[in-house]
Design a protein around this motif. Structure first.
Motif, PDB file in Angstrom:
ATOM      1  N   TYR A  37      55.254  41.633  38.957  1.00  0.00           N
ATOM      2  CA  TYR A  37      54.777  41.148  37.654  1.00  0.00           C
ATOM      3  C   TYR A  37      55.882  40.448  36.870  1.00  0.00           C
ATOM      4  O   TYR A  37      55.606  39.628  35.991  1.00  0.00           O
ATOM      5  N   SER A  38      57.152  40.738  37.188  1.00  0.00           N
ATOM      6  CA  SER A  38      58.252  40.094  36.462  1.00  0.00           C
ATOM      7  C   SER A  38      58.248  38.582  36.666  1.00  0.00           C
ATOM      8  O   SER A  38      58.778  37.840  35.834  1.00  0.00           O
ATOM      9  N   VAL A  39      57.642  38.106  37.747  1.00  0.00           N
ATOM     10  CA  VAL A  39      57.567  36.660  38.009  1.00  0.00           C
ATOM     11  C   VAL A  39      56.849  35.943  36.864  1.00  0.00           C
ATOM     12  O   VAL A  39      57.222  34.828  36.479  1.00  0.00           O
ATOM     13  N   LEU A  40      55.823  36.574  36.304  1.00  0.00           N
ATOM     14  CA  LEU A  40      55.048  35.952  35.226  1.00  0.00           C
ATOM     15  C   LEU A  40      55.706  36.131  33.865  1.00  0.00           C
ATOM     16  O   LEU A  40      55.306  35.463  32.898  1.00  0.00           O
ATOM     17  N   GLY A  41      56.692  37.014  33.752  1.00  0.00           N
ATOM     18  CA  GLY A  41      57.428  37.181  32.496  1.00  0.00           C
ATOM     19  C   GLY A  41      56.567  37.587  31.324  1.00  0.00           C
ATOM     20  O   GLY A  41      56.807  37.165  30.194  1.00  0.00           O
ATOM     21  N   ASP A  42      55.562  38.439  31.579  1.00  0.00           N
ATOM     22  CA  ASP A  42      54.641  38.829  30.525  1.00  0.00           C
ATOM     23  C   ASP A  42      54.318  40.329  30.584  1.00  0.00           C
ATOM     24  O   ASP A  42      53.206  40.748  30.295  1.00  0.00           O
ATOM     25  N   GLY A  43      55.309  41.128  30.958  1.00  0.00           N
ATOM     26  CA  GLY A  43      55.141  42.572  30.952  1.00  0.00           C
ATOM     27  C   GLY A  43      54.447  43.108  32.192  1.00  0.00           C
ATOM     28  O   GLY A  43      53.885  42.356  33.009  1.00  0.00           O
ATOM     29  N   GLU A  44      54.485  44.438  32.321  1.00  0.00           N
ATOM     30  CA  GLU A  44      53.991  45.106  33.521  1.00  0.00           C
ATOM     31  C   GLU A  44      52.468  45.252  33.557  1.00  0.00           C
ATOM     32  O   GLU A  44      51.892  45.545  34.608  1.00  0.00           O
ATOM     33  N   TRP A  45      51.799  45.015  32.433  1.00  0.00           N
ATOM     34  CA  TRP A  45      50.333  45.119  32.372  1.00  0.00           C
ATOM     35  C   TRP A  45      49.648  43.755  32.498  1.00  0.00           C
ATOM     36  O   TRP A  45      48.464  43.616  32.208  1.00  0.00           O
ATOM     37  N   VAL A  46      50.362  42.749  32.948  1.00  0.00           N
ATOM     38  CA  VAL A  46      49.840  41.387  32.930  1.00  0.00           C
ATOM     39  C   VAL A  46      48.583  41.242  33.792  1.00  0.00           C
ATOM     40  O   VAL A  46      47.660  40.485  33.437  1.00  0.00           O
ATOM     41  N   MET A  47      48.491  41.932  34.905  1.00  0.00           N
ATOM     42  CA  MET A  47      47.305  41.820  35.761  1.00  0.00           C
ATOM     43  C   MET A  47      46.048  42.251  35.010  1.00  0.00           C
ATOM     44  O   MET A  47      44.999  41.584  35.091  1.00  0.00           O
ATOM     45  N   ASN A  48      46.147  43.336  34.269  1.00  0.00           N
ATOM     46  CA  ASN A  48      45.021  43.823  33.482  1.00  0.00           C
ATOM     47  C   ASN A  48      44.784  42.955  32.251  1.00  0.00           C
ATOM     48  O   ASN A  48      43.658  42.550  31.969  1.00  0.00           O
ATOM     49  N   ASN A  49      45.865  42.654  31.527  1.00  0.00           N
ATOM     50  CA  ASN A  49      45.729  41.955  30.246  1.00  0.00           C
ATOM     51  C   ASN A  49      45.220  40.528  30.406  1.00  0.00           C
ATOM     52  O   ASN A  49      44.473  40.030  29.552  1.00  0.00           O
ATOM     53  N   ARG A  50      45.602  39.863  31.474  1.00  0.00           N
ATOM     54  CA  ARG A  50      45.144  38.492  31.717  1.00  0.00           C
ATOM     55  C   ARG A  50      43.920  38.446  32.634  1.00  0.00           C
ATOM     56  O   ARG A  50      43.472  37.351  33.010  1.00  0.00           O
ATOM     57  N   ARG A  51      43.442  39.623  33.026  1.00  0.00           N
ATOM     58  CA  ARG A  51      42.259  39.736  33.890  1.00  0.00           C
ATOM     59  C   ARG A  51      42.439  38.935  35.177  1.00  0.00           C
ATOM     60  O   ARG A  51      41.574  38.158  35.592  1.00  0.00           O
ATOM     61  N   ILE A  52      43.580  39.135  35.811  1.00  0.00           N
ATOM     62  CA  ILE A  52      43.899  38.403  37.035  1.00  0.00           C
ATOM     63  C   ILE A  52      43.271  39.123  38.230  1.00  0.00           C
ATOM     64  O   ILE A  52      43.573  40.290  38.482  1.00  0.00           O
ATOM     65  N   PRO A  53      42.414  38.477  38.979  1.00  0.00           N
ATOM     66  CA  PRO A  53      41.822  39.114  40.155  1.00  0.00           C
ATOM     67  C   PRO A  53      42.851  39.274  41.277  1.00  0.00           C
ATOM     68  O   PRO A  53      43.859  38.557  41.323  1.00  0.00           O
ATOM     69  N   ILE A  54      42.579  40.209  42.168  1.00  0.00           N
ATOM     70  CA  ILE A  54      43.506  40.506  43.256  1.00  0.00           C
ATOM     71  C   ILE A  54      43.859  39.258  44.061  1.00  0.00           C
ATOM     72  O   ILE A  54      45.021  39.035  44.409  1.00  0.00           O
ATOM     73  N   ALA A  55      42.863  38.422  44.351  1.00  0.00           N
ATOM     74  CA  ALA A  55      43.101  37.231  45.175  1.00  0.00           C
ATOM     75  C   ALA A  55      44.174  36.335  44.579  1.00  0.00           C
ATOM     76  O   ALA A  55      44.961  35.712  45.307  1.00  0.00           O
ATOM     77  N   ASP A  56      44.227  36.244  43.255  1.00  0.00           N
ATOM     78  CA  ASP A  56      45.259  35.440  42.600  1.00  0.00           C
ATOM     79  C   ASP A  56      46.561  36.216  42.440  1.00  0.00           C
ATOM     80  O   ASP A  56      47.654  35.665  42.624  1.00  0.00           O
ATOM     81  N   TYR A  57      46.456  37.504  42.098  1.00  0.00           N
ATOM     82  CA  TYR A  57      47.663  38.312  41.886  1.00  0.00           C
ATOM     83  C   TYR A  57      48.484  38.431  43.166  1.00  0.00           C
ATOM     84  O   TYR A  57      49.713  38.502  43.133  1.00  0.00           O
ATOM     85  N   GLU A  58      47.805  38.410  44.307  1.00  0.00           N
ATOM     86  CA  GLU A  58      48.506  38.536  45.587  1.00  0.00           C
ATOM     87  C   GLU A  58      49.374  37.314  45.922  1.00  0.00           C
ATOM     88  O   GLU A  58      50.119  37.343  46.904  1.00  0.00           O
ATOM     89  N   LYS A  59      49.303  36.291  45.082  1.00  0.00           N
ATOM     90  CA  LYS A  59      50.198  35.140  45.258  1.00  0.00           C
ATOM     91  C   LYS A  59      51.594  35.412  44.701  1.00  0.00           C
ATOM     92  O   LYS A  59      52.546  34.698  45.030  1.00  0.00           O
ATOM     93  N   LEU A  60      51.709  36.431  43.859  1.00  0.00           N
ATOM     94  CA  LEU A  60      52.993  36.709  43.206  1.00  0.00           C
ATOM     95  C   LEU A  60      54.079  37.183  44.166  1.00  0.00           C
ATOM     96  O   LEU A  60      55.235  36.754  44.047  1.00  0.00           O
ATOM     97  N   PRO A  61      53.798  38.097  45.103  1.00  0.00           N
ATOM     98  CA  PRO A  61      54.879  38.561  45.979  1.00  0.00           C
ATOM     99  C   PRO A  61      55.634  37.442  46.684  1.00  0.00           C
ATOM    100  O   PRO A  61      56.858  37.530  46.854  1.00  0.00           O
TER     101      PRO A  61
END
Length: 419
Positions: A37-61
């Protein structure tokens, strides 16, 4: 509130009791929230807060490559700050493991270009430099399909509306077994996320027994905001001093009988946030440390490293400042217990043996009346000097006359020796 049936009948081992004593003596640790989540620079709750689906979040690693991560540098900073232990996120709510998990490939070794086990490197360095390492582990998981039924958070992750809860618990316990067998002796497990599904059958008896069996000295704590459950070894308070209810999630919290800890951030969120400049001052951080000790609690101070593996310079500066203060005044913090006087607006007291340390944090007048003490005061001196502090003691309490020319702008500490 009803007690959760966790590890009923639990009897801590001698090693566990000794670890609890060490924990209370340590008083100061570093909390580390670090993940993809540090890649997005918006805190550790960014997946929940921005409503990011798994398919998109899995691009971060694939974008997480902390080539500047230097565990020796981290541990040296911890020691310079006067901290005695580190608690780091092994898996946060996003479900991504920052260690080399063999029961999942959703981890830092298999999914990132970094290809290294960051926690193994940190654990080795902690053992080398004599710093205890605790693993934060999120019971809540926004990624795993068997975390079902859904809890209150992570509902926009796009997971299938089906799953087998017991399979998720097996997965969780499997990862805990890895953390407890592949990284040497650890200080403990810092759980979070039970609150997402408080009515679920977490089978805590099985999980807690597993930990205590594999590493009897390891301390278990859970950030569930309730009185401790059977099988837990310490109790934490999130963004509050023990018993405080300034944070909404602490409204049902009660202080138990275990060693205590309070955790707080350096700025706003815990994970790296590139736009958050609400840095607490060194004075604020020291005051929180002192008030925690006066409440008989440790202070776990958070940093959120950047995606390159470095810790922000603003954090480093403050940690060095707190460390310099502890080098001078640590006698009144380390190895102490809270009291004997309950915390007041003007400050707190800590004690060690027959010595009571009066921490005057906010008092404009020359004379300070403190409540009665459990003994006669034989001597009163400013900590770190031979300068005597005039005092009078009556049945009503002790009046200290604070020297105007020696008042400390952060914490005027008066050491009282009781007969």
């Amino acid at each position: 509130m009803a007690t959760v049936a966790a590890q009923s009948g639990y009897q801590p081992s001698p090693a566990n009791l000794a670890a609890r004593e060490w924990f209370q003596d340590a008083r100061f640790g570093m909390f580390v929230h670090w993940g993809v989540y540090s890649v997005l620079g918006d805190g550790e709750w960014v997946m929940n807060n921005r409503r990011i689906p798994i398919a998109d979040y899995e691009k971060l690693p694939a974008q997480f490559n902390p080539i500047m991560f230097d565990p020796a540098e981290w541990v040296a900073l911890v020691k310079a700050a006067g901290m005695k232990y580190i608690t780091i996120t092994s898996k946060h709510h996003d479900g991504f493991a920052m260690f080399d998990s063999k029961i999942s490939d959703y981890d830092v070794v298999d999914r990132t270009p970094y290809k290294k086990d960051a926690l193994k490197a940190l654990a080795d360095e902690c053992h080398k430099q004599g710093i205890k390492l605790f693993f934060y582990y999120s019971q809540l998981d926004w990624h795993h399909p068997d975390y079902f039924p859904r809890g209150r958070t992570g509902r926009d992750a796009g997971r299938p509306e089906a799953g087998t809860w017991t399979k998720y618990l097996d997965y969780m316990n499997g990862q805990l077994r890895e953390l407890l067998t592949n990284y040497g002796e650890i200080g403990g497990i810092w759980f979070d996320g039970w609150w997402d599904r408080p009515e679920a059958d977490w089978q805590l008896d099985r999980t807690y027994a597993l930990i205590h069996q594999l590493q009897p000295q390891a301390l278990i704590g859970s950030n569930h905001h309730r009185r401790p459950f059977p099988g837990e070894d310490f109790q934490m308070f999130e963004k509050d001093l023990p018993g405080g209810r300034t944070a909404e999630f602490n409204k049902d919290s009660e202080i138990g009988d275990l060693p205590l800890e309070t955790c707080e951030t350096m700025n706003g969120p815990r994970g790296f946030n590139i736009t958050d400049r609400r840095y607490k001052s060194t004075r604020d951080l020291i005051h929180h440390l002192v008030r925690a000790a006066g409440s008989n609690a440790n202070f776990l101070l958070n940093v959120g490293p950047m995606p390159n593996g470095r810790i922000q310079p603003e954090f480093i500066s403050r940690l060095h400042d707190v460390g310099a203060w502890l080098t001078k005044n640590g006698e009144a913090i380390y190895g102490t217990r809270g009291g004997p006087i309950a915390p007041h607006a003007w400050g707190v007291t800590t004690k060690k043996g027959n010595r009571v340390y009066v921490h005057v944090l906010d008092w404009p007048d020359a004379a300070l009346l403190i409540p009665s003490l459990p003994g006669k005061v034989g001597a009163a001196r400013l900590l770190g000097s031979d300068r005597a502090v005039p005092f009078t003691q009556t049945d009503a309490g002790v009046v200290l006359t604070l020297p105007r020319d020696a008042t400390d702008p952060i914490d005027t500490i008066v050491a009282l020796d009781l007969r």
